[in-house]
Design an enzyme around this catalytic site. Sequence first.
Site, PDB file in Angstrom:
ATOM      1  N   HIS A   4       6.706 -31.249 -18.611  1.00  0.00           N
ATOM      2  CA  HIS A   4       5.388 -30.617 -18.701  1.00  0.00           C
ATOM      3  C   HIS A   4       5.417 -29.200 -18.108  1.00  0.00           C
ATOM      4  O   HIS A   4       5.042 -28.225 -18.764  1.00  0.00           O
ATOM      5  CB  HIS A   4       4.384 -31.497 -17.947  1.00  0.00           C
ATOM      6  CG  HIS A   4       2.973 -30.993 -17.980  1.00  0.00           C
ATOM      7  ND1 HIS A   4       2.019 -31.519 -18.811  1.00  0.00           N
ATOM      8  CD2 HIS A   4       2.347 -30.014 -17.276  1.00  0.00           C
ATOM      9  CE1 HIS A   4       0.869 -30.883 -18.631  1.00  0.00           C
ATOM     10  NE2 HIS A   4       1.037 -29.961 -17.697  1.00  0.00           N
ATOM     11  N   GLU A   5       5.893 -29.093 -16.881  1.00  0.00           N
ATOM     12  CA  GLU A   5       5.891 -27.775 -16.222  1.00  0.00           C
ATOM     13  C   GLU A   5       6.869 -26.821 -16.900  1.00  0.00           C
ATOM     14  O   GLU A   5       6.626 -25.610 -16.959  1.00  0.00           O
ATOM     15  CB  GLU A   5       6.188 -27.908 -14.731  1.00  0.00           C
ATOM     16  CG  GLU A   5       5.200 -28.787 -13.942  1.00  0.00           C
ATOM     17  CD  GLU A   5       3.727 -28.417 -14.140  1.00  0.00           C
ATOM     18  OE1 GLU A   5       3.432 -27.241 -14.440  1.00  0.00           O
ATOM     19  OE2 GLU A   5       2.870 -29.318 -14.010  1.00  0.00           O
ATOM     20  N   GLU A  11      -1.959 -25.410 -21.809  1.00  0.00           N
ATOM     21  CA  GLU A  11      -1.765 -26.855 -21.779  1.00  0.00           C
ATOM     22  C   GLU A  11      -1.214 -27.361 -23.115  1.00  0.00           C
ATOM     23  O   GLU A  11      -0.475 -28.347 -23.145  1.00  0.00           O
ATOM     24  CB  GLU A  11      -3.100 -27.541 -21.433  1.00  0.00           C
ATOM     25  CG  GLU A  11      -2.954 -28.959 -20.958  1.00  0.00           C
ATOM     26  CD  GLU A  11      -2.238 -29.112 -19.615  1.00  0.00           C
ATOM     27  OE1 GLU A  11      -1.963 -28.106 -18.930  1.00  0.00           O
ATOM     28  OE2 GLU A  11      -1.943 -30.270 -19.272  1.00  0.00           O
ATOM     29  N   HIS A  32       4.986 -25.161 -19.661  1.00  0.00           N
ATOM     30  CA  HIS A  32       4.191 -24.024 -19.165  1.00  0.00           C
ATOM     31  C   HIS A  32       5.106 -22.820 -18.907  1.00  0.00           C
ATOM     32  O   HIS A  32       4.774 -21.681 -19.236  1.00  0.00           O
ATOM     33  CB  HIS A  32       3.520 -24.392 -17.828  1.00  0.00           C
ATOM     34  CG  HIS A  32       2.295 -25.249 -17.961  1.00  0.00           C
ATOM     35  ND1 HIS A  32       1.208 -24.881 -18.698  1.00  0.00           N
ATOM     36  CD2 HIS A  32       1.979 -26.459 -17.403  1.00  0.00           C
ATOM     37  CE1 HIS A  32       0.252 -25.823 -18.599  1.00  0.00           C
ATOM     38  NE2 HIS A  32       0.707 -26.796 -17.827  1.00  0.00           N
TER      39      HIS A  32
END
Length: 506
Positions: A268-269, A298, A272
Amino acid sequence: MQPTEHSQLETLKQQLIVINDISSAGSLLYWDMTTQMPPGGQAARGRQLAVLGQIAHDRFVDPAIGRLLDELQPYAETLPYDHNDAALWRVTRRNYDREVKVPSAFVAEFFQFFSVIYDVWTRARPANDFNAVRDLLKKNLDYSRQYAEFFGPFDHIADPLIDQGDYGMKAASVRAIFAELRAQLVPIVAAITAQPPADDSMVRRHYPEADQLAFGLDIIKDYGYDFSRGRQDLTAHPYMTRINSGDVRITTRVDEHYFNDALFSTLHEAGHAMYEQGIDATFDGLPLATGTSAGVHESQSRTWENIIGRSREFWTHYYPALQARFPSQLSDVSADSFHRAVNKVTPSLIRVDADEVTYNLHVMIRFDIELALLEGAMEIDDLPRVWNERYTSDLGVTPPDDKDGCLQDVHWFGGIIGGAFQGYTLGNLMSAQFYDSALKAHPEIPAEIGQGKFDTLHGWLKENIYQHGSKFTAPELVERVTGTGVQVAPYIAYLRRKYGELYDLS
Ligand code: ZN
């Protein structure tokens, strides 16, 4: 471009870069606070962050910046809309007109307050002590209302807060999208929860920290996260932070008895971070050098975490490597069973651990509560009760305590109340829309994922989304890339396709 305009533009850029450097120093202090700093540093660090926040704000709202923007307007208006100088002028003007409405003393007080409430919350949550944060939350609600009022008049008091994270959105437009999404999600959740749950006992075996971290790092290197311009560290609540284009950091946490936590927060990170690393390097230090909205940001983290990282093709490729790294934990588990386990759908208490199908219901609860608090229709004293009632009615689970109830998210304890949650769901919707466009251009992407190759997808995302930074607003970007506005249908189609293979959805 006239010579005077040229020098005005250069002066503006130089000033903006200085302001950015001050803010970046603050980001680095924040990163240090959440990854390295001993607890004794807390009080001074809060003060330091407040000082830097105020200096950056004061320098930005300096009337000299306003004058430069006025002087450059005729030049900006002669340029094509997508010219970099036109975009820089447009975005800086928008930010300036917003920030100039916020008094400097308020900014300093607010920054200082955040570090106090955050610090108290880090102890109150594990102690399950709502009373410890009750008065601070009331104060935050006052601050949040006061902050919104700086930007009036508005239709709804949350509008300026929503607009700040997701430009172009209002409480009413988000409510309409959420109502449509909820109507389509609830029957899918009901159909799945009527069936026997997937067995995910294998992800709850013991997985040593070092091996979990190494496995995650291998994957995000394959994804294309550039470690010569990034690093990963441990923290309590994972996030990504951009220091500059050459230094975009991610953080994660490890639970040795729950495999999903570290891996999926890492993916997830990294999503980003790849967005930030992919922004045109010539924008560095300027207001264009950041993802364009919370929702678009997101959409990228959720693409790499879920659409890719929880896909069958992904696990077909990576499962043998996972099994080789954890032979005693996984020798008796097939790739299919593991894929099913990491996509287990079950109504649960914690948003960040929620599956893709129920996740948006968690967001809607928070969004509705924020609106009610800001409207004055609900008091902070009601928060634990309303939170638990909504979990019972919407998800069929009742939090046994506030720790896993209304104290679970950092947002209201480290920032204003309002405008923080809608971006997660808007991001999920956009992720499906963007991915559909990527597949239309490159139907070979799923087969490549099955070989651990991500260049085509990553290249397409860079070309169409990442490089632009904030040059286009989220509505403009979605329109350019997909030909429509934000829509519910592609996300529902994605869920039906994927979960139709795992559960009976007929
Ligand atoms: Zn995120």
